[in-house]
Each structure stands twice: as structure tokens, then as C-alpha cells.
Write an enzyme that holds these catalytic residues in place. Structure first.
Site, PDB file in Angstrom:
ATOM      1  N   ASN A 146       1.082  -1.039  -0.597  1.00  0.00           N
ATOM      2  CA  ASN A 146      -0.084  -0.085   0.117  1.00  0.00           C
ATOM      3  C   ASN A 146       0.730   1.117  -0.292  1.00  0.00           C
ATOM      4  O   ASN A 146       0.058   2.292  -0.805  1.00  0.00           O
ATOM      5  CB  ASN A 146      -0.655   0.060   1.041  1.00  0.00           C
ATOM      6  CG  ASN A 146      -1.544   1.297   1.579  1.00  0.00           C
ATOM      7  OD1 ASN A 146      -2.070   1.943   0.503  1.00  0.00           O
ATOM      8  ND2 ASN A 146      -0.882   2.214   2.483  1.00  0.00           N
ATOM      9  N   TYR A 160       3.123   9.687 -11.058  1.00  0.00           N
ATOM     10  CA  TYR A 160       2.215   9.138 -10.293  1.00  0.00           C
ATOM     11  C   TYR A 160       1.511   8.127 -11.113  1.00  0.00           C
ATOM     12  O   TYR A 160       1.394   6.483 -11.135  1.00  0.00           O
ATOM     13  CB  TYR A 160       1.358  10.172  -9.759  1.00  0.00           C
ATOM     14  CG  TYR A 160       0.580   9.488  -8.422  1.00  0.00           C
ATOM     15  CD1 TYR A 160       1.364   8.771  -7.669  1.00  0.00           C
ATOM     16  CD2 TYR A 160      -0.511   9.323  -8.223  1.00  0.00           C
ATOM     17  CE1 TYR A 160       0.634   7.741  -6.635  1.00  0.00           C
ATOM     18  CE2 TYR A 160      -1.102   9.037  -7.651  1.00  0.00           C
ATOM     19  CZ  TYR A 160      -1.241   8.576  -6.512  1.00  0.00           C
ATOM     20  OH  TYR A 160      -2.099   7.917  -5.806  1.00  0.00           O
ATOM     21  N   LYS A 218       0.861   4.051 -11.038  1.00  0.00           N
ATOM     22  CA  LYS A 218       0.090   3.262 -10.725  1.00  0.00           C
ATOM     23  C   LYS A 218      -0.905   2.367 -12.355  1.00  0.00           C
ATOM     24  O   LYS A 218      -1.199   0.908 -11.664  1.00  0.00           O
ATOM     25  CB  LYS A 218      -1.753   4.060 -10.773  1.00  0.00           C
ATOM     26  CG  LYS A 218      -1.048   4.732  -9.315  1.00  0.00           C
ATOM     27  CD  LYS A 218      -1.019   3.871  -8.071  1.00  0.00           C
ATOM     28  CE  LYS A 218      -1.067   4.790  -6.720  1.00  0.00           C
ATOM     29  NZ  LYS A 218      -0.162   3.145  -5.685  1.00  0.00           N
TER      30      LYS A 218
HETATM   31  P1  NAD Z   1      -0.169   8.456   3.100  1.00  0.00           P
HETATM   32  O1  NAD Z   1       0.548   9.839   2.602  1.00  0.00           O
HETATM   33  O2  NAD Z   1      -1.152   9.420   4.082  1.00  0.00           O
HETATM   34  O3  NAD Z   1       0.956   7.279   3.684  1.00  0.00           O
HETATM   35  C1  NAD Z   1       1.273   6.819   2.773  1.00  0.00           C
HETATM   36  C2  NAD Z   1       2.034   5.807   4.000  1.00  0.00           C
HETATM   37  O4  NAD Z   1       3.321   4.998   3.339  1.00  0.00           O
HETATM   38  C3  NAD Z   1       2.574   6.091   4.859  1.00  0.00           C
HETATM   39  O5  NAD Z   1       2.108   4.824   6.187  1.00  0.00           O
HETATM   40  C4  NAD Z   1       4.205   6.014   5.135  1.00  0.00           C
HETATM   41  O6  NAD Z   1       4.774   5.789   6.291  1.00  0.00           O
HETATM   42  C5  NAD Z   1       4.019   5.110   3.092  1.00  0.00           C
HETATM   43  N1  NAD Z   1       5.620   5.793   2.654  1.00  0.00           N
HETATM   44  C6  NAD Z   1       5.629   6.747   2.197  1.00  0.00           C
HETATM   45  N2  NAD Z   1       6.711   6.925   2.189  1.00  0.00           N
HETATM   46  C7  NAD Z   1       7.303   5.548   2.309  1.00  0.00           C
HETATM   47  C8  NAD Z   1       8.681   4.825   2.167  1.00  0.00           C
HETATM   48  N3  NAD Z   1       9.514   5.671   1.123  1.00  0.00           N
HETATM   49  N4  NAD Z   1       8.928   3.974   2.424  1.00  0.00           N
HETATM   50  C9  NAD Z   1       8.168   3.369   3.125  1.00  0.00           C
HETATM   51  N5  NAD Z   1       6.759   3.566   3.383  1.00  0.00           N
HETATM   52  C10 NAD Z   1       6.286   4.619   3.069  1.00  0.00           C
HETATM   53  O7  NAD Z   1      -1.210   8.099   1.939  1.00  0.00           O
HETATM   54  P2  NAD Z   1      -2.686   7.625   1.361  1.00  0.00           P
HETATM   55  O8  NAD Z   1      -3.410   8.494   0.706  1.00  0.00           O
HETATM   56  O9  NAD Z   1      -2.646   6.385   2.775  1.00  0.00           O
HETATM   57  O10 NAD Z   1      -2.070   6.432   0.442  1.00  0.00           O
HETATM   58  C11 NAD Z   1      -1.793   5.088   1.118  1.00  0.00           C
HETATM   59  C12 NAD Z   1      -1.579   4.456  -1.038  1.00  0.00           C
HETATM   60  O11 NAD Z   1      -3.236   5.053  -1.483  1.00  0.00           O
HETATM   61  C13 NAD Z   1      -0.945   4.647  -1.658  1.00  0.00           C
HETATM   62  O12 NAD Z   1       0.034   3.327  -2.421  1.00  0.00           O
HETATM   63  C14 NAD Z   1      -1.698   6.037  -2.890  1.00  0.00           C
HETATM   64  O13 NAD Z   1      -0.566   6.086  -3.988  1.00  0.00           O
HETATM   65  C15 NAD Z   1      -2.375   5.302  -2.812  1.00  0.00           C
HETATM   66  N6  NAD Z   1      -4.500   6.357  -2.917  1.00  0.00           N
HETATM   67  C16 NAD Z   1      -4.427   6.812  -2.156  1.00  0.00           C
HETATM   68  C17 NAD Z   1      -5.649   7.835  -2.838  1.00  0.00           C
HETATM   69  C18 NAD Z   1      -5.845   8.976  -1.909  1.00  0.00           C
HETATM   70  O14 NAD Z   1      -6.644   9.897  -2.235  1.00  0.00           O
HETATM   71  N7  NAD Z   1      -5.279   9.462  -0.777  1.00  0.00           N
HETATM   72  C19 NAD Z   1      -6.437   7.880  -3.740  1.00  0.00           C
HETATM   73  C20 NAD Z   1      -5.868   6.628  -4.484  1.00  0.00           C
HETATM   74  C21 NAD Z   1      -4.987   5.767  -4.189  1.00  0.00           C
END
Ligand code: NAD
Length: 251
Positions: A94, A159, A163
Site C-alpha cells: 500500500n 504517479y 499506478k
Molecule cells: P499517506 O501519505 O497518508 O500514507 C502513505 C504511507 O506510505 C505512510 O504509511 C508512509 O509511512 C508510507 N510511506 C511513504 N513513503 C515511504 C517510503 N519511502 N518507505 C516506506 N513507506 C513509505 O497516503 P495515503 O493517501 O494513505 O496513500 C496510501 C496509498 O493509497 C498510496 O499507494 C496512494 O498512492 C494510494 N491512493 C491514495 C489516494 C488518496 O486520495 N489519498 C487515492 C488513490 C490512491
């Protein structure tokens, strides 16, 4: 009330310290799994574990911080989880970062960085768990994709590129690993209320919501519910799918 969907299962969730990942960890714990969450640093992993234990001291949760894109670090980390808890049944890849640069402003290291976490780490995680899952007679690998893996986006092209790659890995590994009873699926969230979105003014969130047929952005729990379904035996004949959780957003 759904109960014990993941009883006796051992799960690893990367990016499990906040946002969508933390919601997945909580959902899996509520359903009886033992969960090892991965953070980017041991301190953030420990903090998330402490928060969850404060919610329910019976939760079987621990935290680690391996370098997710390193084959060797992931082989070691996953091997230790398997040794400590008797196996690994579910891996959720994730962790991810986003991007917004215009192509002219992209630095070489920025493109490398997003590929390393959003693609190479997904591959490295899968590569590390597959031998353990094969030995165990099966397993589940889940990846976090995004709605931009369908539409692209108007800047930060790195990005959506990653994906699209996540979808490619998901579909290909599903075909490769199906005969070993390993299911591989992805969830493609729309705009979801994590730290990134929480920083925006509420009027902006309302404006985005107006363009979504369900008239709201997603909550981390909406997304976590989809992961729970795909992780559980309810999805026993589902593999190679990219499940959109976006309120039918079209951009
Ligand atoms: P967030 O920034 O709240 O959390 C990101 C997580 O990734 C954190 O736990 C962080 O510790 C970890 N992380 C970041 N960089 C890292 C690294 N270099 N090494 C190890 N861990 C790392 O983000 P989120 O919104 O919860 O996103 C989680 C996933 O969901 C991602 O893959 C993101 O692309 C995807 N996503 C998010 C959204 C949104 O709107 N929030 C939409 C579509 C997809």
C-alpha cells in the site's frame, strides 16, 4: 455484524502507519488477523502500533520498517514475520507517494524515487512473499492502485505511470500465481480523506465532491472495506481484478 473474516490469518501491510494503510490494518485487526505494519521509519511504525493497542489491547499488531524496494531487506523482513507468526497469508503493498510536477520541472531523482516506491517496492514485496505462500499452499497479494491508473492526470505524470504499472503487475502476477492458489488483486481508490486531503479547505473538498456521483469523497474505511473483501475467502474466486472504490468518479 461481520466477524472473524480473517481469523488466524497473518498479514503484512506496507504504509500502515496512517491514511488508507492504517484503516486497512485496523479493519484486518477487527476481523481477527495478526498484522505486521510497515512504516518508513521504526518510530512511526511504533507510534501506529501504540495507537492501535490503546484502542484495543487485544490487537495482535506489531511494526517494522524495512526498505521496501530492497529484495534482500524484504526477504529478511518477511522471513522473520513468517518465523515469528508461523507464515504469511496476506501482503498488502500500500505504501506510495504522489507527484504533481509538470514534465519540464521533473528532476531525474524525482522520477526514480516514485518508481522505486510505487513500483519496485510492490514487486520486491511480492517476490519476498511468494516462496512462503507457495510453501503454505496459497495466499493473497493486494496492491493499492488509484483511479488515475484509468484516467491519467494532468501533471505529475510519474504517479499515474506507476499506478498503471501496479495494475500490470497485479494482472500478470494473478495469471502467473493462480496455479499456486495465490490471488492477486488491486484496489483503485478515488480521492480519499487522508492527511493529504485533510490539509485542504473544506470548500475545496465540497467542490470536488459535487463532481462525484455519490457526492462525497472516500473515507479510508470505504477503501479498507474493499481490501477486507479481497483479502478474505469471500473473494475466493476473484483474482487479477482492479476494484475501483471512487463513488463512480470520472475525471
Ligand atoms: P499517506 O501519505 O497518508 O500514507 C502513505 C504511507 O506510505 C505512510 O504509511 C508512509 O509511512 C508510507 N510511506 C511513504 N513513503 C515511504 C517510503 N519511502 N518507505 C516506506 N513507506 C513509505 O497516503 P495515503 O493517501 O494513505 O496513500 C496510501 C496509498 O493509497 C498510496 O499507494 C496512494 O498512492 C494510494 N491512493 C491514495 C489516494 C488518496 O486520495 N489519498 C487515492 C488513490 C490512491
Amino acid at each position: 455484524m461481520i466477524k472473524d473474516l480473517l481469523k488466524d490469518k497473518v498479514a503484512i501491510v506496507t504504509g500502515g502507519t496512517r491514511g488508507i494503510g492504517l484503516a486497512i490494518v485496523r479493519k484486518f485487526l477487527e476481523q481477527g488477523a495478526t498484522v505486521v505494519l510497515c512504516g518508513s521509519r521504526q518510530e512511526t511504525a511504533d507510534k501506529a502500533v501504540a495507537e492501535l493497542k490503546a484502542e484495543n489491547k487485544g490487537y495482535k499488531v506489531s511494526g517494522i520498517a524495512p526498505k521496501l524496494s530492497s529484495y534482500e531487506a524484504m526477504r529478511e523482513a518477511v522471513g522473520k514475520v513468517a518465523k515469528d507468526f508461523g507464515g504469511v497469508d496476506i501482503l498488502v503493498n500500500n505504501a506510495g507517494i504522489s507527484a504533481k510536477e509538470k514534465i519540464e520541472d521533473y528532476k531525474e531523482e524525482d522520477f526514480d524515487k516514485i518508481l522505486e516506491l510505487n513500483v519496485k517496492a510492490v514487486f520486491a514485496g511480492a517476490k519476498a512473499v511468494v516462496p512462503i505462500m507457495k510453501e503454505r499452499g496459497g495466499g493473497v497479494i493486494l496492491n493499492t492502485s488509484s483511479m488515475v491508473s484509468i484516467y491519467g492526470q494532468p501533471s505529475g505524470c510519474g504517479y499515474p505511470a506507476t499506478k498503471f504499472a501496479v495494475n500490470g503487475l497485479t494482472k500478470s502476477l494473478a495469471r502467473e500465481l493462480g496455479p499456486d492458489n495465490i490471488r492477486v488483486n488491486a484496489v483503485a481508490p478515488g480521492v480519499t480523506r487522508t492527511d493529504m486531503v485533510a490539509a485542504l479547505p473544506e470548500e475545496m473538498v465540497m467542490k470536488v465532491s459535487e463532481g462525484i456521483p455519490l457526492r462525497r469523497i472516500g473515507e479510508p474505511e470505504d477503501v479498507a472495506n474493499a481490501f477486507l473483501f479481497l483479502a478474505s475467502d469471500l473473494a475466493s474466486y476473484v483474482t487479477g481484478e482492479i476494484l475501483s472504490v471512487d463513488g463512480a468518479t470520472q475525471v
